[in-house]
Every structure is written in C-alpha cells, then in structure tokens.
Motif scaffolding. Sequence first.
Motif: not given
Length: 218
Positions: A37-43
């Motif tokens: 999940p840390k690879k995702l940008p702001v959600i």
Amino acid sequence: MTKQVLILGASGQIAGHAIQFLLNETTDHLLLFVRHPKKLPVIDDQRETVITGDVLDNNELGSAIAQADVVYANLRNPQIEQQARNIVAAMKQHGVKQLVWISSIGIYDEVPGKFGQWNNEQLGGGQTDSYLGTYRAAADVITASDLDYTIIRPAWLTNKDEVDYEITRRGEDFKGTEVSRKSIGKLVAQVIEQPQKYAQTDLGVNKPGTDGDKPAWY
Ligand SMILES: NC(=O)c1ccc[n+]([C@@H]2O[C@H](COP(=O)([O-])OP(=O)(O)OC[C@H]3O[C@@H](n4cnc5c(N)ncnc54)[C@H](OP(=O)(O)O)[C@@H]3O)[C@@H](O)[C@H]2O)c1
C-alpha cells in the motif's frame, strides 16, 4: 450507475493513469488491491478503498472480488497464467462478469515484418516459458472463459503525457511500435464505462504513425 471497480495491481503505472481517468470522469468507487500500500499516492477516502493482498492468495483475492462489479487486472509477474486462473475462478464463483486484462504486444505472433521479428527476439516469441509465452497462456485462460473480457495488448510503452492511440482487433496485423501508458489508462476507463461495447474483445493498441523496425528509442 456507480460501480465498484476492483483494480488488481493498483500501484502499477498504467493503473495510476486509469485511476485518474476513473476518478475524474465517473462516479465509480475504486477498490485498490495492492501488495504494498505504501506505493500508492494519496487516496481519496470518499472514492477509493485500499485492499492489501496478493493475487496469488485465493482467500485475499476472493474476498476482494466478492465486493466488485468489474475487475481490472494490471499485473506483471512470471506467474501471470496462475493469476489469470485464480481471477477467472473467483469471478465465476462470485458472479462478476466484466474483466479488463492488460497483456502485451506479440502474444499471438501478430506483429508483422522486421519489427515483429525484433519483438519476438526481445520477448521470447515461440517459447512457452518466456514473457510472451506466459502472457499468451494467461490470455488463453481468459478467452476460454465465458466472462465479458477485454484483453488489451499495448505496444512498447512510453511515459509520454499524451492520449493518442488506435486499435487493431485479434486476427489483424499489429500496427506501430509504441503507445503511452496514459493512452492505455484512458482506454481502460472507457472499457469500464462501456462494458457491452467491449465485451469479448481482444485489442492491439498503438500510437498512430509509429511504424518502424524498432521502437524509436532503440
Ligand atoms: N514495458 C512495455 O513496453 C510493455 C508493453 C506491453 C505490455 N506491458 C505489460 O503491461 C502491464 C502493465 O504495465 P505497467 O507499466 O502498468 O506495469 P507495472 O507498473 O509493473 O505494474 C504491475 C503491477 O502488478 C502488481 N503485481 C504483480 N504481481 C502481483 C500480485 N501477485 N498481487 C498483486 N499485485 C501484483 C505490481 O505490484 P508490486 O508493486 O507489489 O510489485 C505492480 O504494481 C505489465 O504486465 C507489462 O508487462 C509492458
């Protein structure tokens, strides 16, 4: 109608573009399935839900697919065929019909001329355990299913900030050498919004006017 769109491999580069188009152009809710999940940008919590999981884990995959109206798989893995098998089985089990699947140029040996020869040399055309061999096996699993699938076969990918593409169908010669990830993201969003138009289609995608013996940067 607002749909629950499950994106498998949501931290992938094409997926990032598809997510932006879906957020901007639809009211769909996005289920972002990722190993990291840390690879995702702001959600955007109102529109997106992060699900941590691995497509090779049938329990994690099944509980995500149970929540979905449509599945978009943006995966890269030597076990791509097993991933396809897991996804098709879980979609059948939970009665989900629409699958958008990112594959690759060359899986049907559909690229003509010198570029086709070069593409086969680079990606292992004709070998079952190569990139092209495993991606072909995965596509065969999907086309043998009764899902409303759309297989997308991009040309060599660029990170150009442009949407500019044309399509060839299965059985036709592939055109061109390159296409932008942003173009593929746009097409994915369109397919998700028009399921009937794209059901059981298998599309080569390239940037017009990029014919050559190799992609321009080689
Ligand atoms: N490069 C080219 O010119 C070209 C041309 C045509 C087609 N393609 C293909 O197009 C596809 C998409 O491209 P892309 O640039 O968006 O790829 P990408 O950025 O590498 O994204 C692939 C994603 O798949 C995820 N993934 C892999 N195995 C997984 C698993 N078991 N469970 C959950 N997630 C998993 C990865 O997550 P992690 O971060 O956890 O690893 C990654 O986020 C790839 O299959 C690529 O081979 C590439």
